[in-house]
Design a protein around this motif. Structure first.
Motif: not given
Length: 267
Positions: A96-99, A123-130, A147-155
């Motif tokens: 989902a974040v890779e998108l 993922l680490e920034a939003v504490d979801m890596a695990h 994860l939605h926030i992480a996806r936006a940060l990955a963008q």
């Protein structure tokens, strides 16, 4: 990178949702959009992101109409986290974040180790890596929101639009997420429900009422008791500190005589 709205109009089902909305977003600022339900916040965010086109008026990105930019070009510049973004695909949290990397990929730019590193940091920034290997449908609403926030940060877009980003989050993650966003070197526009969150994190606040912007300025100037009573129908006290910040303390409404009478009769 600049974003501006000029005279936006939007309607749905024959009813005007936004009327003559104009707004300049300053580069690097955290701009909050507040207002009661139905005031037009979500519609404005959709127009600013390019998901919808205004029936009148213009959204400009770097001085050019948003419609003049290709969809991929817009996605490289604007990341948008919708209020009800969901998926029915059987994907993992990491997928989902890779998108978020999609706007940067193409025939000449395939997936790389750099993309892997960007996703891992998000993922680490939003504490979801695990949770990266967990399937999407097994996650809670709060986990999906992070994860939605992480996806936006990955963008890695310089402009981040957030529509009610703290939905489904507990208070610790609400404040932590807004602080995380605040610390990024981004231009942020966020529609927020919590007025104290807006006071804590926003450089400026736009107040919406009836599809119009009725006030725009710093939290200390905008969050006034009279205005909040007029817009939200609540009675508040606004405490101000020496640094120019403010905190809103809500007062319990006075009892309604008619309601008290019904309770007494029920006994």
């Amino acid at each position: 990178m600049t974003l501006a709205a000029e005279g936006l109009f939007w309607s749905a089902g024959g009813a005007a949702i936004l009327t003559d909305v104009s707004l300049d977003v300053r580069p690097g600022e955290f701009l909050g959009i507040i207002g009661p339900n139905g005031s037009g916040k979500t519609s404005l965010m959709a127009l600013l992101s390019g998901i919808r086109r205004p029936l009148a008026g213009t959204v400009r990105l770097d001085g050019q109409p948003l419609s003049a930019h290709g969809r991929q070009a817009v996605a490289r510049r604007i990341a948008f986290v919708e209020q009800q973004a969901e998926t029915t695909e059987r994907i993992t949290a990491r997928q989902a974040v890779e998108l978020g990397r999609t706007p940067h990929l193409g025939a000449l730019t395939p997936w790389s180790r750099a993309d892997d590193a960007i996703v891992e940091r998000a993922l680490e920034a939003v504490d979801m890596a695990h949770f990266s290997g967990r399937l999407w449908h097994t996650l809670s609403g709060g986990e999906r929101q992070r994860l939605h926030i992480a996806r936006a940060l990955a963008q890695q877009a310089p402009i981040l639009l957030l529509d009610e980003p703290t939905n489904h989050l507990d208070i610790g993650h609400q404040i932590g997420l807004l602080q995380l966003v605040r610390e990024q070197e981004l231009t942020v526009v966020a529609a927020l429900h919590d007025l104290n969150h807006a006071a804590m994190f926003c450089d400026r606040i736009a107040v919406m009422q009836g599809g119009r912007i009725v006030a725009l300025g710093t939290p200390a100037r905008v969050l006034e008791p009279e205005r909040l009573h007029d817009v939200f129908g609540v009675t508040v006290e606004v405490e101000r500190d020496s640094a120019g910040g403010c905190f809103i303390r809500y007062r319990r409404p006075d009892p309604r005589p008619a309601k008290l009478k019904l309770v007494a009769e029920a006994r």
